[in-house]
Design a protein around this motif. Structure first.
Motif, PDB file in Angstrom:
ATOM      1  N   PRO A   1      39.380  24.929  41.847  1.00  0.00           N
ATOM      2  CA  PRO A   1      39.628  26.206  42.527  1.00  0.00           C
ATOM      3  C   PRO A   1      39.617  27.356  41.530  1.00  0.00           C
ATOM      4  CG  PRO A   1      41.676  25.002  42.248  1.00  0.00           C
ATOM      5  CD  PRO A   1      40.581  24.072  41.832  1.00  0.00           C
ATOM      6  N   THR A   2      39.342  28.536  42.028  1.00  0.00           N
ATOM      7  CA  THR A   2      39.520  29.731  41.208  1.00  0.00           C
ATOM      8  C   THR A   2      40.975  30.161  41.322  1.00  0.00           C
ATOM      9  OG1 THR A   2      38.887  31.133  43.066  1.00  0.00           O
ATOM     10  CG2 THR A   2      37.141  30.492  41.515  1.00  0.00           C
ATOM     11  N   VAL A   3      41.400  31.027  40.416  1.00  0.00           N
ATOM     12  CA  VAL A   3      42.790  31.473  40.401  1.00  0.00           C
ATOM     13  C   VAL A   3      42.826  32.991  40.403  1.00  0.00           C
ATOM     14  CG1 VAL A   3      44.941  31.533  39.080  1.00  0.00           C
ATOM     15  CG2 VAL A   3      43.624  29.415  39.222  1.00  0.00           C
ATOM     16  N   ASP A   4      43.592  33.546  41.313  1.00  0.00           N
ATOM     17  CA  ASP A   4      43.873  34.971  41.329  1.00  0.00           C
ATOM     18  C   ASP A   4      45.113  35.164  40.454  1.00  0.00           C
ATOM     19  OD1 ASP A   4      44.782  37.550  41.852  1.00  0.00           O
ATOM     20  OD2 ASP A   4      44.260  37.476  43.981  1.00  0.00           O
ATOM     21  N   VAL A   5      44.899  35.521  39.194  1.00  0.00           N
ATOM     22  CA  VAL A   5      45.994  35.552  38.225  1.00  0.00           C
ATOM     23  C   VAL A   5      47.093  36.537  38.621  1.00  0.00           C
ATOM     24  CG1 VAL A   5      46.617  36.039  35.816  1.00  0.00           C
ATOM     25  CG2 VAL A   5      44.553  34.712  36.342  1.00  0.00           C
ATOM     26  N   PRO A   6      46.776  37.793  38.976  1.00  0.00           N
ATOM     27  CA  PRO A   6      47.861  38.704  39.375  1.00  0.00           C
ATOM     28  C   PRO A   6      48.668  38.183  40.560  1.00  0.00           C
ATOM     29  CG  PRO A   6      45.863  39.940  38.925  1.00  0.00           C
ATOM     30  CD  PRO A   6      45.476  38.496  38.933  1.00  0.00           C
ATOM     31  N   ALA A   7      47.980  37.593  41.538  1.00  0.00           N
ATOM     32  CA  ALA A   7      48.686  37.076  42.713  1.00  0.00           C
ATOM     33  C   ALA A   7      49.564  35.888  42.334  1.00  0.00           C
ATOM     34  CB  ALA A   7      47.690  36.678  43.794  1.00  0.00           C
ATOM     35  N   LEU A   8      49.073  35.037  41.443  1.00  0.00           N
ATOM     36  CA  LEU A   8      49.866  33.888  41.012  1.00  0.00           C
ATOM     37  C   LEU A   8      51.062  34.344  40.183  1.00  0.00           C
ATOM     38  CD1 LEU A   8      50.301  30.882  40.981  1.00  0.00           C
ATOM     39  CD2 LEU A   8      48.682  30.700  39.064  1.00  0.00           C
ATOM     40  N   ALA A   9      50.855  35.354  39.334  1.00  0.00           N
ATOM     41  CA  ALA A   9      51.976  35.904  38.559  1.00  0.00           C
ATOM     42  C   ALA A   9      53.048  36.475  39.488  1.00  0.00           C
ATOM     43  CB  ALA A   9      51.472  36.985  37.603  1.00  0.00           C
ATOM     44  N   THR A  10      52.614  37.139  40.547  1.00  0.00           N
ATOM     45  CA  THR A  10      53.560  37.681  41.527  1.00  0.00           C
ATOM     46  C   THR A  10      54.321  36.561  42.222  1.00  0.00           C
ATOM     47  OG1 THR A  10      52.191  39.645  41.889  1.00  0.00           O
ATOM     48  CG2 THR A  10      53.768  39.066  43.621  1.00  0.00           C
ATOM     49  N   LEU A  11      53.614  35.478  42.542  1.00  0.00           N
ATOM     50  CA  LEU A  11      54.266  34.327  43.156  1.00  0.00           C
ATOM     51  C   LEU A  11      55.344  33.758  42.227  1.00  0.00           C
ATOM     52  CD1 LEU A  11      54.183  32.154  45.521  1.00  0.00           C
ATOM     53  CD2 LEU A  11      52.796  30.807  43.921  1.00  0.00           C
ATOM     54  N   LEU A  12      55.018  33.623  40.951  1.00  0.00           N
ATOM     55  CA  LEU A  12      55.978  33.074  39.993  1.00  0.00           C
ATOM     56  C   LEU A  12      57.174  34.002  39.803  1.00  0.00           C
ATOM     57  CD1 LEU A  12      53.541  31.642  37.287  1.00  0.00           C
ATOM     58  CD2 LEU A  12      54.931  30.326  38.890  1.00  0.00           C
ATOM     59  N   ASP A  13      56.933  35.294  39.807  1.00  0.00           N
ATOM     60  CA  ASP A  13      58.036  36.251  39.626  1.00  0.00           C
ATOM     61  C   ASP A  13      58.959  36.281  40.845  1.00  0.00           C
ATOM     62  OD1 ASP A  13      57.311  36.925  37.105  1.00  0.00           O
ATOM     63  OD2 ASP A  13      56.547  38.921  37.589  1.00  0.00           O
TER      64      ASP A  13
END
Length: 646
Positions: free
Chosen positions: A8-20
């Motif tokens: 899969p590709t990764v939407d880094v900003p969206a994943l960072a938001t999920l982690l935060d």
């Protein structure tokens, strides 16, 4: 096993938001503050110990002015009134210098937390505003040279003198000196001292007192002796010290009296009559520190992985014979094997920690939270802290080795990360003792009383409620019977690849292990005591089994948190990426304990080999997105000062 697979590709900003998560703004504030003090990592290497301690103090006080360190305190005293925000802020501090993190933990978590949670309004009015602003510096004087985990046996005494309405604080011998106390050697003016309260010649157990230890000039007050602990393995920006008290008198109001009071004429009163229950209720209010240490360790692991993965994406070595081209480290299967299961476990622990922090916020935000909820929180905090801090030690070392000789250079951060997190495994409770606490809760469901936390008290408590009761009243056998039908047994005719990526199968297997181990512990304790064995000897003989059951329980909780998080995500590439990591975490956990599963008929030889093959395949699938997965941790560039990735 599929040979063709598109990662899969990764939407880094969206994943960072999920982690935060819900505290993204808080975490960004901390990142901003860390970036402003990025040179502190260099200062840690170049300054003298005394100068660096002062540097750390200056940074802590400056951060206090931004509000990030006081988020868990009531708003009327300058805090933010949000315990969840305070945990998020503390965890994020672990991206930077860990002496700063520990100094913050001592000042605001331990010292401040004790006054907030064990004191009453007069204490809050007297101390919290100055404490939150950093004007009043303090320390948490619990541990003694002779007693660490066994807090109930502390030697320091606080004898009430009714004639003067004062407590007399004394250190009877060197084993009772307060030891390893952060902030004590240089900066603290006040200590929360834990001591045996003696009223009218009768001991009432351990209580906490606010005791001045330095005057306005910084000199020890009469009756207090202070000594520096000296150089440590790490965290040398924190001034750990030793304290002795020689008949130090403090007023009656110095007792932190949320759970007990001593009247002016010397009468001891408490709404909690059982002294053991009173003691553990008091300690239970301080669980936030344990939660914070576990979260900090998990975030320190992220720093190590960010450096090691980024290095593995740059560094080339060897290659195909005759091609003339060298291969990237992460194109080697074994290099992926070293790092990616740890990366998956870090994500898993992150989501388990997120759930724990939410539970803590919920319990502490409601005065009417049930005792059962509080005990469940304490148990989960103990187990998550143990697994999180052990994971940090293992991950940082593996990442160091994965960076070869370059990883041994201080400029690449691994030496500080390794040294500074090493103490986390015994900070806020030795991990083995904490897992005994988890096991005790599993065996007895705590019933209606508390027992000692040491191994002897635990056995006495289990014996007192009768292990027959544990076996009869828990659902162990019912759960085993139910899970036996859904967990595959050692069947040579079963397709070894079947169900390898079935999340429910992963969960069922970990649940079955947990319940089987718990039933086994109970049977062994019962058998030993039925034979007339000494309780301590009976427990010692199966202590490894006890710890194993607790570890299995917490590992199952971690997987459940990860599965639930993935299930709640919207469909998209990030969900696919998290599902991939969730499978890798589950299968690598099963693989690590596959000998046990094979011994107990849950994995065939062929299935065990298939698990290993699938772990290798999942690591291959993670390879194209590994850089994005560590970028989503959003470690400030100033904290990733490693030369090998720039």
């Amino acid at each position: 096993m599929p040979s063709q697979y598109v990662s899969p590709t990764v939407d880094v900003p969206a994943l960072a938001t999920l982690l935060d998560g819900r505290y993204a703004e808080v975490r960004q504030l901390v990142r901003k503050n860390l970036a402003q003090h990025g040179d502190i990592l260099r200062d840690a290497e170049e300054m003298s110990r005394a100068d660096f301690r002062q540097r750390v103090l200056d940074v802590v006080v400056m951060m206090a002015r931004t509000g990030q360190t006081g988020m868990g305190f009531p708003e009327e005293y300058g805090g933010g009134g949000d315990i969840g925000a305070s945990i998020a802020a503390f965890e994020t501090l672990a991206y930077g210098d860990l002496s700063v993190l520990v100094k913050v933990g001592v000042q605001f978590g331990l010292f401040g937390g004790a006054i907030l949670q064990l004191g009453t309004k007069p204490h809050h009015d007297a101390y919290l505003a100055d404490l939150v602003s950093g004007k009043l510096l303090g320390c948490f004087a619990m541990t003694e040279t002779g007693h660490g985990s066994n807090v109930q046996a502390l030697g320091t005494t606080a004898v009430y003198d009714a004639a003067t309405a004062e407590f007399v604080i004394s250190t009877p011998d060197d084993l009772a000196r307060k030891d390893y106390i952060g902030n004590a050697a240089m900066h603290a003016s006040t200590a929360v001292v834990f001591a045996q309260l003696v009223v009218n010649g009768q001991s009432q157990g351990v209580h906490a007192f606010v005791v001045p230890i330095r005057d306005e000039t910084g000199e020890p007050v009469p009756g207090v002796r202070i000594e520096d602990c000296g150089q440590k393995i790490g965290l040398n920006g924190v001034d750990n010290g030793r304290l002795w008290f020689d008949g130090v008198r403090v007023p009656r109001e110095a007792l932190l009296n949320r759970y007990a009071e001593v009247t002016a004429d010397g009468a001891y009163t408490s709404e909690i009559e059982n002294p053991d229950r009173r003691f553990f209720t008091m300690l239970g209010t301080l669980v936030q520190g344990r939660v914070c240490v576990g979260g900090a360790a998990i975030n320190a692991s992220k720093v190590a992985l960010a450096v090691a993965v980024k290095y593995g994406l740059r560094r080339r070595q060897f290659g195909t014979p005759g091609s003339g081209d060298e291969e990237l480290l992460l194109d080697y299967g074994m290099h992926r094997r070293r790092l990616f299961p740890l990366l998956a476990r870090t994500y898993a622990l992150h989501f388990a920690q997120e759930r724990l922090a939410a539970d803590l916020h919920e319990v502490f935000s409601h005065e009417d939270a049930s005792e059962r909820d509080r005990r469940a929180l304490e148990s989960r905090a103990a187990g998550t802290k143990a697994l999180g801090t052990w994971h940090a030690s293992r991950t940082i070392q593996e990442c160091r080795e994965a960076c070869g000789g370059a990883g041994y250079l201080s400029v690449n951060r691994f030496d500080a990360l390794r040294a500074d997190t090493d103490v986390f495994t015994t900070f806020e409770g030795d991990n083995t003792i904490l897992l005994q606490l988890v096991a005790k809760g599993l065996l007895t469901d705590y019933r209606d009383a508390f027992g000692d936390l040491d191994q002897f008290g635990m056995v006495r408590f289990v014996a007192s409620v009768a292990v027959e009761t544990v076996m009869e009243r828990t659902s162990v056998h019912k759960i085993l019977d139910r899970l036996r039908d859904v967990v595959p047994a050692n069947d040579p005719d079963t397709d070894p690849d079947a169900g390898l990526l079935d999340t429910s199968a992963h969960l069922n297997l970990l649940r079955w292990r947990e319940e089987h181990m718990l039933a086994g512990v109970a049977r062994r304790l019962k058998k030993g005591m039925d034979a007339g064995g000494d309780p301590a000897a009976v427990f010692s003989a199966c202590q490894d089994h006890v710890i194993g059951a607790a570890h299995a329980h917490v590992e199952r909780l971690v997987l459940e948190a990860f599965v639930d998080k993935v299930g709640a995500m919207e469909t998209g590439p990030n969900r696919e990426a998290m599902h991939l990591l969730c499978d890798l975490y589950a299968l690598s956990a099963i693989e690590r304990d596959r000998a046990w599963f094979m011994e107990h008929g849950r994995l065939s030889n062929a299935k065990s080999k298939a698990v290993t093959a699938m772990v290798n395949e999942l690591c291959r699938r993670v390879r194209p997105i590994c850089g994005d997965l560590v970028d989503a941790f959003d470690v400030p560039p100033e904290m990733l000062r490693a030369e090998i990735i720039h």
